[in-house]
Design a protein around this motif. Sequence first.
Motif, PDB file in Angstrom:
ATOM      1  N   LYS A  11     -16.862  -8.600   1.986  1.00 30.83           N
ATOM      2  CA  LYS A  11     -16.563  -7.237   1.560  1.00 30.83           C
ATOM      3  C   LYS A  11     -17.844  -6.417   1.603  1.00 30.83           C
ATOM      4  CE  LYS A  11     -12.341  -8.251   0.284  1.00 30.83           C
ATOM      5  NZ  LYS A  11     -11.197  -7.822   0.983  1.00 30.83           N
ATOM      6  N   PRO A  12     -17.747  -5.131   1.948  1.00 34.17           N
ATOM      7  CA  PRO A  12     -18.937  -4.282   1.926  1.00 34.17           C
ATOM      8  C   PRO A  12     -19.423  -4.059   0.500  1.00 34.17           C
ATOM      9  CG  PRO A  12     -16.985  -3.018   2.489  1.00 34.17           C
ATOM     10  CD  PRO A  12     -16.569  -4.439   2.388  1.00 34.17           C
ATOM     11  N   GLN A  13     -20.702  -3.781   0.346  1.00 38.92           N
ATOM     12  CA  GLN A  13     -21.275  -3.578  -0.977  1.00 38.92           C
ATOM     13  C   GLN A  13     -21.285  -2.106  -1.348  1.00 38.92           C
ATOM     14  OE1 GLN A  13     -25.069  -5.433  -1.370  1.00 38.92           O
ATOM     15  NE2 GLN A  13     -24.252  -7.466  -1.158  1.00 38.92           N
ATOM     16  N   VAL A  14     -20.234  -1.411  -1.127  1.00 37.62           N
ATOM     17  CA  VAL A  14     -20.115  -0.013  -1.495  1.00 37.62           C
ATOM     18  C   VAL A  14     -19.160   0.042  -2.675  1.00 37.62           C
ATOM     19  CG1 VAL A  14     -19.325   2.247  -0.728  1.00 37.62           C
ATOM     20  CG2 VAL A  14     -20.546   0.759   0.841  1.00 37.62           C
ATOM     21  N   PRO A  15     -19.586   0.636  -3.801  1.00 39.04           N
ATOM     22  CA  PRO A  15     -18.745   0.604  -4.986  1.00 39.04           C
ATOM     23  C   PRO A  15     -17.399   1.300  -4.811  1.00 39.04           C
ATOM     24  CG  PRO A  15     -20.741   1.892  -5.368  1.00 39.04           C
ATOM     25  CD  PRO A  15     -20.839   1.299  -4.011  1.00 39.04           C
ATOM     26  N   ASP A  16     -17.353   2.390  -4.078  1.00 40.31           N
ATOM     27  CA  ASP A  16     -16.113   3.144  -3.935  1.00 40.31           C
ATOM     28  C   ASP A  16     -15.838   3.411  -2.463  1.00 40.31           C
ATOM     29  OD1 ASP A  16     -13.870   4.683  -4.310  1.00 40.31           O
ATOM     30  OD2 ASP A  16     -14.947   6.426  -5.085  1.00 40.31           O
ATOM     31  N   GLU A  50      -7.860   4.964  -0.219  1.00 37.67           N
ATOM     32  CA  GLU A  50      -8.587   6.143  -0.688  1.00 37.67           C
ATOM     33  C   GLU A  50      -8.491   6.317  -2.200  1.00 37.67           C
ATOM     34  OE1 GLU A  50      -7.662   9.772   1.336  1.00 37.67           O
ATOM     35  OE2 GLU A  50      -8.673   9.127   3.172  1.00 37.67           O
ATOM     36  N   ARG A  51      -7.365   5.943  -2.785  1.00 37.47           N
ATOM     37  CA  ARG A  51      -7.174   6.092  -4.226  1.00 37.47           C
ATOM     38  C   ARG A  51      -7.699   4.894  -5.017  1.00 37.47           C
ATOM     39  NH1 ARG A  51      -1.350   6.627  -5.130  1.00 37.47           N
ATOM     40  NH2 ARG A  51      -1.118   5.732  -3.076  1.00 37.47           N
ATOM     41  N   GLY A  52      -8.251   3.912  -4.323  1.00 40.19           N
ATOM     42  CA  GLY A  52      -8.827   2.758  -4.997  1.00 40.19           C
ATOM     43  C   GLY A  52      -7.814   1.719  -5.426  1.00 40.19           C
TER      44      GLY A  52
END
Length: 144
Positions: A11-16, A50-52
Amino acid sequence: MLRRGDDGALKPQVPDVGGYIRDQRRRARVSLRKLSELAGVSNPYLSQIERGLRQPSTKMLQQILQGMAQVMRVSADTLYDQIGLKQGDTDDSSVLPALLKDPNLTEGQRRALAQAYEQARTETAERRSRRRQKRPEAGGGADS
């Protein structure tokens, strides 16, 4: 730049991630429907990302970023760098690469099967995560 999720997938390490995709899409003034078509993912699935509500696999994220790069007329590498991925980073699974190379499938069939496969993996990971979260409650709930 990547981490392993609960399901073992990279998984990418981008929080959102979803927020990033939404912001970039809005800056480019591209509709959700248009980006979903370009990325080869369903409109509802992209909306959930997009909405998480969902976290895309690395492979699905790559598809979305490639679609974004196309409409934004920027290098896909630029978007990969911003989100912490390199082109070529993929999940450990050998199913998707084999599916995407199958000469007996049309491009549309490949996209549909890849999407169904990723959705099944995501749902399984979510179920497993929910089960792990419930296990401590089950142990403590015996006294109730």
